[in-house]
Write an enzyme that holds these catalytic residues in place. Structure first.
Site, PDB file in Angstrom:
ATOM      1  N   HIS A  11      38.949  43.221  36.824  1.00 14.00           N
ATOM      2  CA  HIS A  11      39.642  41.989  37.203  1.00 14.00           C
ATOM      3  C   HIS A  11      38.844  40.763  36.810  1.00 14.00           C
ATOM      4  O   HIS A  11      38.882  40.320  35.685  1.00 14.00           O
ATOM      5  CB  HIS A  11      39.933  41.969  38.710  1.00 14.00           C
ATOM      6  CG  HIS A  11      40.905  43.018  39.113  1.00 14.00           C
ATOM      7  ND1 HIS A  11      40.828  43.712  40.287  1.00 14.00           N
ATOM      8  CD2 HIS A  11      41.990  43.487  38.475  1.00 14.00           C
ATOM      9  CE1 HIS A  11      41.820  44.570  40.373  1.00 14.00           C
ATOM     10  NE2 HIS A  11      42.540  44.466  39.287  1.00 14.00           N
ATOM     11  N   HIS A 125      31.741  51.760  43.067  1.00 14.64           N
ATOM     12  CA  HIS A 125      32.545  50.544  43.263  1.00 14.64           C
ATOM     13  C   HIS A 125      32.597  50.124  44.743  1.00 14.64           C
ATOM     14  O   HIS A 125      32.318  48.963  45.083  1.00 14.64           O
ATOM     15  CB  HIS A 125      33.952  50.831  42.718  1.00 14.64           C
ATOM     16  CG  HIS A 125      34.850  49.658  42.641  1.00 14.64           C
ATOM     17  ND1 HIS A 125      35.194  49.052  41.456  1.00 14.64           N
ATOM     18  CD2 HIS A 125      35.495  48.962  43.609  1.00 14.64           C
ATOM     19  CE1 HIS A 125      36.010  48.040  41.700  1.00 14.64           C
ATOM     20  NE2 HIS A 125      36.210  47.967  42.992  1.00 14.64           N
ATOM     21  N   ASP A 148      40.695  47.917  48.630  1.00 16.14           N
ATOM     22  CA  ASP A 148      41.112  47.216  47.413  1.00 16.14           C
ATOM     23  C   ASP A 148      42.247  47.976  46.740  1.00 16.14           C
ATOM     24  O   ASP A 148      42.906  48.808  47.379  1.00 16.14           O
ATOM     25  CB  ASP A 148      39.918  46.963  46.487  1.00 16.14           C
ATOM     26  CG  ASP A 148      39.355  48.240  45.861  1.00 16.14           C
ATOM     27  OD1 ASP A 148      39.868  49.343  46.144  1.00 16.14           O
ATOM     28  OD2 ASP A 148      38.390  48.121  45.082  1.00 16.14           O
ATOM     29  N   ASP A 235      55.462  53.624  40.783  1.00 17.90           N
ATOM     30  CA  ASP A 235      55.342  53.992  39.369  1.00 17.90           C
ATOM     31  C   ASP A 235      53.955  53.687  38.809  1.00 17.90           C
ATOM     32  O   ASP A 235      53.683  53.985  37.654  1.00 17.90           O
ATOM     33  CB  ASP A 235      56.379  53.216  38.529  1.00 17.90           C
ATOM     34  CG  ASP A 235      57.675  54.006  38.368  1.00 17.90           C
ATOM     35  OD1 ASP A 235      57.709  55.171  38.819  1.00 17.90           O
ATOM     36  OD2 ASP A 235      58.624  53.453  37.804  1.00 17.90           O
ATOM     37  N   GLY A 326      39.404  43.457  47.555  1.00 18.47           N
ATOM     38  CA  GLY A 326      40.413  42.409  47.403  1.00 18.47           C
ATOM     39  C   GLY A 326      41.307  42.204  48.616  1.00 18.47           C
ATOM     40  O   GLY A 326      41.717  41.076  48.915  1.00 18.47           O
ATOM     41  N   ASN A 330      42.928  38.866  52.608  1.00 19.50           N
ATOM     42  CA  ASN A 330      44.129  38.623  53.406  1.00 19.50           C
ATOM     43  C   ASN A 330      43.701  37.946  54.712  1.00 19.50           C
ATOM     44  O   ASN A 330      43.409  38.588  55.718  1.00 19.50           O
ATOM     45  CB  ASN A 330      44.881  39.936  53.671  1.00 19.50           C
ATOM     46  CG  ASN A 330      46.300  39.679  54.164  1.00 19.50           C
ATOM     47  OD1 ASN A 330      46.506  38.925  55.114  1.00 19.50           O
ATOM     48  ND2 ASN A 330      47.267  40.276  53.500  1.00 19.50           N
ATOM     49  N   ASP A 354      36.703  41.937  43.011  1.00 18.92           N
ATOM     50  CA  ASP A 354      35.738  42.651  42.179  1.00 18.92           C
ATOM     51  C   ASP A 354      34.605  41.772  41.664  1.00 18.92           C
ATOM     52  O   ASP A 354      33.532  42.283  41.324  1.00 18.92           O
ATOM     53  CB  ASP A 354      36.450  43.340  41.014  1.00 18.92           C
ATOM     54  CG  ASP A 354      37.127  44.620  41.487  1.00 18.92           C
ATOM     55  OD1 ASP A 354      36.910  44.997  42.660  1.00 18.92           O
ATOM     56  OD2 ASP A 354      37.852  45.235  40.698  1.00 18.92           O
ATOM     57  N   ALA A 439      38.062  27.027  46.796  1.00 16.16           N
ATOM     58  CA  ALA A 439      37.317  25.777  46.661  1.00 16.16           C
ATOM     59  C   ALA A 439      36.880  25.356  48.060  1.00 16.16           C
ATOM     60  O   ALA A 439      37.702  25.273  48.967  1.00 16.16           O
ATOM     61  CB  ALA A 439      38.195  24.714  46.034  1.00 16.16           C
ATOM     62  N   SER A 555      42.066  23.522  45.657  1.00 18.31           N
ATOM     63  CA  SER A 555      41.123  23.730  44.551  1.00 18.31           C
ATOM     64  C   SER A 555      41.341  22.716  43.434  1.00 18.31           C
ATOM     65  O   SER A 555      42.463  22.290  43.171  1.00 18.31           O
ATOM     66  CB  SER A 555      41.263  25.153  44.022  1.00 18.31           C
ATOM     67  OG  SER A 555      42.593  25.397  43.641  1.00 18.31           O
TER      68      SER A 555
HETATM   69 FE   LIG Z   1      37.453  46.530  43.961  1.00 13.67          FE
END
Ligand SMILES: [Fe+2]
Length: 592
Positions: A11, A125, A148, A235, A326, A330, A354, A439, A555
């Site tokens: 990412h 990770h 994530d 999918d 990630g 939230n 990431d 920001a 930002s």
């Molecule tokens: Fe990650």
């Protein structure tokens, strides 16, 4: 000892450098390359880190990479093989990308930095995510929760940490992923995956969670926080183009057309959208259904995270919790975790995605692999590039705008506070740019949150955002509880990183109309004097001038562009927008 952390090829590429366990610099590649979410090898961010540390590549003692490429490649191959021929496209794309670049990252690092291969470490990770939170926190011990889209195999982990050791005891594996579930709805609601997740979160308060039962058909969550997806609805396992399946569409109806205007009866039709369409009522009703879907996936995500947070704390025997990945961005869920999960102390890595894993990998190497003691707490997010007053003078002189260099900081702060109090929209470019997506008063656009029309003013002049993207209030930490019902959360670290959404007190809603969302919440940033002295001093002066020590903060970038880094980029944004003034260190530029 210098350890360089690197994250890339997925990412947001980034680099971070530690000296004896203290963070020296950290930055995302996009701020230098000007490519939003740039995921390529972060050559510029690495060079910036080396420059800040005053060393060359061969002086680096260790490089820590944020994941294990061969394990990840193995996952991609196994998943693709299991689904052939459905997954032929994924397979082809993966083979090409991985054989070209990703597997040979060790060579690339060796060539770039000229260090021997045994000095290059690969950290898992989710270990990187976990380390990016715990080793930046002030906690001696804590429960860990990382969530994530996917890393190598893990998509979520829980565990415990003490001193310099993190132990991830429970993992959920791909394709079962809360991040990918949320991303499927992000795509379904007409937004770009890995970019539009905030928009889903912001849209949710316009809806009612009336599809919660349907969403629960997609995910089974155990009491211990383990979960699995019902894969017939997705999918992403075998498609490079679509994340949700025909069964998903059958359950939830037609997807929302990409990037169409969003408005409901509650939001009204903002003036900056132009003329009202003739089928306004039909479109508002259709959008209401999508808002209800956003509310439903948000509710299920919050429930799942609450269950996971409780389980993590229970197993770890701790009421302190560290979060990254990630999904930890939230901020609505984070607010609820503090209020409802029995968590007394919460730390969330500001670069929870990431990019932050570069820093996590470096910290993991320093403490857990090399065993060095801890001594760093991330008090603020200003770890990027700084620009000298000379560079600012040169850029200002070349700009053609009227420029005024203030004699000292006090004069600059007084002048800026006057501009804000008189309703001007100000570009604010100070010190080192922020680490992570928010920001936080280093590269911000500021305005007066007391004016009900300020949201529209900023949208018309600069941002053009839909109503579901509320602007954030930056408030002096010591005054936060006057305006927000945080029940102590304003003193927690995630508040200073704008990672908590909290209720606005009833009597403050009329005081802060521009930063209060439709459900009377706000994604506040508390500004701490010791961590952000200049921003704190500015808001203090604004408070003296207006009686309200809060500024509206968004930002410093135009739509679709990365946040500005250099004075030249700030001036370019200033000239292409309706900003009234631009403050860079002691220099103030005016349009007239
Ligand atoms: Fe990650």
């Amino acid at each position: 000892m210098h350890i360089l952390g690197i994250s890339c090829y997925f990412h947001d590429a980034s680099a971070a450098i530690l000296r004896d366990g203290q963070l020296v610099a950290a930055a995302e590649e996009e701020r230098f390359s000007r490519i939003k979410h740039d995921f390529g090898f972060p050559s510029r961010a690495i060079q910036f880190c080396l420059d800040e540390a005053g060393i060359s590549g061969s002086d680096v003692d260790y490089v820590a990479f944020f994941e294990k490429p061969f394990v990840k490649f193995d996952r991609i191959l196994q998943t693709a093989f299991a689904e052939v021929p459905k997954s032929a496209a994924v397979f082809r794309q993966a083979i090409t990308a991985w054989l070209l670049d990703k597997l040979w990252v060790k060579n690339r690092i060796r060539e770039t930095l000229r260090i021997p291969p045994e000095r290059i470490l690969f950290v898992e990770h989710h270990q990187s995510h976990a380390a990016s939170a715990f080793f930046c926190s002030p906690f001696d011990e804590a429960a860990i929760l990382t969530v994530d889209g996917v890393g190598e195999w893990a998509t979520a982990t829980t565990g415990r940490a003490r001193d310099r050791a993190i132990e991830l005891t429970h993992e959920v594996h791909f394709p079962h992923s809360l991040g990918l579930l949320y991303s499927a709805f992000t795509a379904f609601l007409g937004f770009e995956v890995n970019e539009g997740e905030y928009k889903v979160m912001g849209m949710a308060p316009y809806g009612r969670p009336r599809f919660v039962e349907e969403v629960r058909k997609l995910i089974n969550v155990d009491r211990d926080g383990a979960f699995s997806l019902n894969l017939e609805y997705f999918d992403f396992q075998h498609s490079t183009k679509r994340t949700y399946s025909d069964a998903f569409v059958k359950l939830f109806g037609a997807p929302r057309p990409v990037e169409t205007l969003f408005f409901t009866e509650a939001s009204g039709f903002p003036s900056y959208f132009g003329d009202r369409p003739s089928n306004y009522a039909d479109l508002a009703a259709a959008n209401q259904r999508y808002a209800d879907l956003a509310a439903s996936i948000q509710a299920v995500t919050e429930e799942t995270l609450l269950t996971m947070a409780r389980a993590a704390c229970e197993r770890a025997g701790s009421t302190k919790l560290c979060m990254a990945g990630g999904v930890a961005l939230n901020s609505v869920a984070n607010g609820r975790i503090l209020r409802e999960a029995g968590v007394t102390d919460l730390f969330v890595q500001p670069a929870a995605g990431d990019s932050g894993a570069a820093l996590g990998a470096a910290l993991f190497a320093h403490h857990q692999i090399l065993g060095h003691p801890r001594g760093f707490v991330m008090q603020h997010a200003a770890w990027g590039q700084r620009h000298s007053m000379d560079a600012i003078r040169t850029a200002a002189a070349a700009s053609g705008f009227r420029a005024e260099e203030c004699r000292d900081e006090d004069a600059m702060l007084d002048r800026t506070a006057d501009l804000l109090a008189s309703g001007r929209v100000v570009g604010w470019h100070q010190g080192r740019f922020e680490w992570g997506p928010r920001a936080l008063g280093q590269r911000s656009i500021l305005a007066d949150p007391r004016r009900a029309d300020m949201k529209d003013v900023v949208n018309v002049k600069i941002k053009f955002r839909e109503p579901y993207r509320p602007f954030a209030p930056s408030v002096l930490q010591e005054c936060a509880d006057t305006y927000f019902d945080t029940r102590g959360a304003s003193a927690q670290y995630p508040a200073r990183f704008m990672l908590l959404v909290e209720p606005v007190k009833e009597d403050a809603r009329g005081v802060l109309p521009a930063t209060t969302h439709v459900d009377y919440s706000a994604r506040l940033q508390t500004v701490v004097q010791s961590a952000s002295p200049r921003y704190h001093a500015l808001i203090t002066r604004v408070g003296r001038a207006t009686g309200v020590p809060v500024v509206m903060n968004t930002s410093f970038n135009l739509r679709g562009e990365p946040i500005v880094n250099t004075p030249e980029e700030a001036i370019s944004t200033f000239s292409r927008s309706g900003l009234d003034a631009l403050v860079m260190d002691l220099m103030i530029l005016y349009k007239a």
